[in-house]
Design a protein around this motif. Structure first.
Motif, PDB file in Angstrom:
ATOM      1  N   ILE A  73       0.680  -1.072   0.066  1.00  0.00           N
ATOM      2  CA  ILE A  73      -0.114   0.213  -0.135  1.00  0.00           C
ATOM      3  C   ILE A  73       0.807   1.122  -0.073  1.00  0.00           C
ATOM      4  N   LYS A  74       1.626   0.849   1.157  1.00  0.00           N
ATOM      5  CA  LYS A  74       3.039   2.329   0.860  1.00  0.00           C
ATOM      6  C   LYS A  74       3.513   2.528  -0.068  1.00  0.00           C
ATOM      7  N   GLY A  75       3.370   1.923  -0.938  1.00  0.00           N
ATOM      8  CA  GLY A  75       4.241   1.977  -2.662  1.00  0.00           C
ATOM      9  C   GLY A  75       3.346   2.104  -3.852  1.00  0.00           C
ATOM     10  N   TYR A  76       2.111   2.080  -3.530  1.00  0.00           N
ATOM     11  CA  TYR A  76       1.065   1.990  -4.166  1.00  0.00           C
ATOM     12  C   TYR A  76       0.461   3.603  -3.676  1.00  0.00           C
ATOM     13  N   LEU A  77       0.785   4.196  -3.007  1.00  0.00           N
ATOM     14  CA  LEU A  77       0.061   5.560  -2.759  1.00  0.00           C
ATOM     15  C   LEU A  77       1.493   6.710  -2.913  1.00  0.00           C
ATOM     16  N   VAL A  78       3.194   5.725  -2.566  1.00  0.00           N
ATOM     17  CA  VAL A  78       4.085   7.016  -3.518  1.00  0.00           C
ATOM     18  C   VAL A  78       4.068   6.883  -4.946  1.00  0.00           C
ATOM     19  N   ARG A  79       3.458   6.010  -5.652  1.00  0.00           N
ATOM     20  CA  ARG A  79       3.377   5.956  -7.102  1.00  0.00           C
ATOM     21  C   ARG A  79       2.283   6.901  -7.293  1.00  0.00           C
ATOM     22  N   LEU A  80       1.100   7.062  -6.186  1.00  0.00           N
ATOM     23  CA  LEU A  80       0.034   8.243  -6.335  1.00  0.00           C
ATOM     24  C   LEU A  80       0.680   9.592  -6.486  1.00  0.00           C
ATOM     25  N   GLY A  81       1.769   9.668  -5.802  1.00  0.00           N
ATOM     26  CA  GLY A  81       2.331  11.366  -5.471  1.00  0.00           C
ATOM     27  C   GLY A  81       2.006  11.340  -4.184  1.00  0.00           C
ATOM     28  N   ALA A  82       2.173  10.579  -3.134  1.00  0.00           N
ATOM     29  CA  ALA A  82       1.747  11.198  -1.375  1.00  0.00           C
ATOM     30  C   ALA A  82       3.672  10.711  -1.503  1.00  0.00           C
ATOM     31  N   ILE A 116      -8.904  -3.520  -0.437  1.00  0.00           N
ATOM     32  CA  ILE A 116      -8.143  -3.247   0.321  1.00  0.00           C
ATOM     33  C   ILE A 116      -7.375  -2.179  -0.582  1.00  0.00           C
ATOM     34  N   PHE A 117      -6.778  -1.738  -1.757  1.00  0.00           N
ATOM     35  CA  PHE A 117      -6.185  -1.210  -2.453  1.00  0.00           C
ATOM     36  C   PHE A 117      -7.654  -0.014  -3.677  1.00  0.00           C
ATOM     37  N   THR A 118      -8.964  -0.483  -3.167  1.00  0.00           N
ATOM     38  CA  THR A 118     -10.119   0.913  -3.162  1.00  0.00           C
ATOM     39  C   THR A 118      -9.465   1.670  -2.245  1.00  0.00           C
ATOM     40  N   ILE A 119      -9.785   1.740  -0.479  1.00  0.00           N
ATOM     41  CA  ILE A 119     -10.314   1.873   0.627  1.00  0.00           C
ATOM     42  C   ILE A 119      -8.459   2.783  -0.035  1.00  0.00           C
ATOM     43  N   ALA A 120      -7.385   2.430  -0.026  1.00  0.00           N
ATOM     44  CA  ALA A 120      -6.040   2.989  -0.275  1.00  0.00           C
ATOM     45  C   ALA A 120      -6.345   3.845  -0.752  1.00  0.00           C
ATOM     46  N   ARG A 121      -7.290   4.062  -2.405  1.00  0.00           N
ATOM     47  CA  ARG A 121      -7.552   4.719  -2.976  1.00  0.00           C
ATOM     48  C   ARG A 121      -7.967   5.757  -2.961  1.00  0.00           C
ATOM     49  N   ASN A 122      -9.221   5.728  -1.919  1.00  0.00           N
ATOM     50  CA  ASN A 122     -10.232   6.998  -1.470  1.00  0.00           C
ATOM     51  C   ASN A 122     -10.168   7.810  -0.385  1.00  0.00           C
ATOM     52  N   ARG A 123      -8.631   7.133   0.776  1.00  0.00           N
ATOM     53  CA  ARG A 123      -7.833   7.446   1.584  1.00  0.00           C
ATOM     54  C   ARG A 123      -7.284   8.991   1.187  1.00  0.00           C
ATOM     55  N   ARG A 124      -6.161   9.000  -0.156  1.00  0.00           N
ATOM     56  CA  ARG A 124      -5.808   9.400  -0.811  1.00  0.00           C
ATOM     57  C   ARG A 124      -6.058  10.841  -1.519  1.00  0.00           C
ATOM     58  N   ILE A 125      -7.984  10.110  -1.988  1.00  0.00           N
ATOM     59  CA  ILE A 125      -8.675  11.214  -2.583  1.00  0.00           C
ATOM     60  C   ILE A 125      -8.618  12.129  -1.609  1.00  0.00           C
ATOM     61  N   ASP A 126      -8.915  11.575  -0.023  1.00  0.00           N
ATOM     62  CA  ASP A 126      -9.590  12.557   0.865  1.00  0.00           C
ATOM     63  C   ASP A 126      -8.893  13.454   1.088  1.00  0.00           C
ATOM     64  N   VAL A 127      -7.784  12.994   1.092  1.00  0.00           N
ATOM     65  CA  VAL A 127      -6.229  13.746   1.434  1.00  0.00           C
ATOM     66  C   VAL A 127      -6.177  14.966   0.657  1.00  0.00           C
ATOM     67  N   LEU A 128      -6.359  14.887  -0.926  1.00  0.00           N
ATOM     68  CA  LEU A 128      -5.760  15.965  -1.926  1.00  0.00           C
ATOM     69  C   LEU A 128      -7.045  16.719  -1.711  1.00  0.00           C
ATOM     70  N   ARG A 129      -8.391  16.197  -1.579  1.00  0.00           N
ATOM     71  CA  ARG A 129      -9.310  17.341  -1.028  1.00  0.00           C
ATOM     72  C   ARG A 129      -9.144  18.204  -0.247  1.00  0.00           C
ATOM     73  N   ARG A 130      -8.351  18.147   0.631  1.00  0.00           N
ATOM     74  CA  ARG A 130      -8.317  18.232   2.216  1.00  0.00           C
ATOM     75  C   ARG A 130      -7.070  19.552   1.732  1.00  0.00           C
ATOM     76  N   GLU A 131      -6.733  18.785   0.211  1.00  0.00           N
ATOM     77  CA  GLU A 131      -5.032  19.949   0.956  1.00  0.00           C
ATOM     78  C   GLU A 131      -5.138  21.330  -0.034  1.00  0.00           C
ATOM     79  N   ARG A 132      -6.267  20.628  -1.115  1.00  0.00           N
ATOM     80  CA  ARG A 132      -6.281  21.516  -2.764  1.00  0.00           C
ATOM     81  C   ARG A 132      -7.463  22.677  -2.364  1.00  0.00           C
ATOM     82  N   HIS A 133      -8.825  22.309  -1.690  1.00  0.00           N
ATOM     83  CA  HIS A 133      -9.297  22.814  -0.753  1.00  0.00           C
ATOM     84  C   HIS A 133     -10.370  23.740  -1.285  1.00  0.00           C
TER      85      HIS A 133
END
Length: 222
Positions: A73-82, A116-133
């Motif tokens: 999951i960590k590797g996947y999220l890093v590839r998504l830009g985290a 599980i990776f869908t959960i991870a992607r959703n969590r990454r989207i949540d973070v992006l939404r908070r960051e981009r306002h």
């Protein structure tokens, strides 16, 4: 419609959000390190561990899932830009969500990895939404939820995953090690070369060979 991706609000797990099963799994030596090459759990085993959590709150099953999925999951999220630190925090959140929402998992609808990776992607989207306002572009592909998977597509995805897993098992060890470092641990080619002592060209060549074999497997040629 029932949300089977584990998103949304949820109650605290045993011992609170930071002291429950995630901490127990980490204490057992399953920190966010590169996955080991040992025996690869089958799709049924992975699904069974989620069901054991849902039915029996089984911490051993959770520890098994943590060891297997946390670095991936960590590797996947890093590839998504985290960033590395943010990715580790998101891994904690994803795995805690798995513990709390295991009862929503249905193996007939998706494999454990897809869920599980869908959960991870959703969590990454949540973070992006908070960051981009207010700067969010609702048409940004990163923020568009994935369409619900039909049973037919879920079957095809499962068969594709089986072929991929079988192909990974048959990779030469020198290719498998580099693949795990690049794909699951999120290391760059230069980081792999520095850590293994291999020439950068050798790292790139072995990874190209590994990805070539995996592509052939997904095309049904292996």
């Amino acid at each position: 419609m029932t949300d089977r991706s584990g998103s949304g609000n949820h109650p605290s797990g045993p011992g609170g959000a930071q002291s429950g099963p995630v901490r127990s799994a980490e204490a057992g030596g399953s920190g966010l390190v590169a996955p080991t090459i040992g025996a690869e759990p089958s799709r049924d085993e992975l699904a069974g561990w989620i069901e054991a959590i849902a039915e029996h709150s089984c911490r051993d099953a959770f520890a098994n899932l943590f060891r297997y999925y946390a670095p991936r999951i960590k590797g996947y999220l890093v590839r998504l830009g985290a960033g590395a630190h943010q990715a580790e925090e998101l891994v904690q959140d994803v795995m805690l969500t798995l513990w709390r929402k295991a009862h929503l998992y249905d193996r007939s609808q998706a494999s454990a990895s897809t869920w599980i990776f869908t959960i991870a992607r959703n969590r990454r989207i949540d973070v992006l939404r908070r960051e981009r306002h207010l700067e969010i572009d609702p048409e940004d592909p990163v923020l568009v939820p994935e369409a619900e998977v039909s049973p037919h597509d879920a079957l095809l995805a499962g068969q594709r995953e089986d072929r991929l897993r079988a192909a990974i098992k048959h990779l030469p060890e020198e290719q498998l090690d580099l693949l795990q470092r690049a794909f699951f641990a999120g290391q760059t080619h230069r980081e792999i070369a520095d850590e293994t002592g291999l020439p950068l060209g050798t790292v790139k060549s072995r990874l190209r060979l590994a990805f070539g074999r995996l592509r052939k497997a997904l095309d049904g040629q292996v």
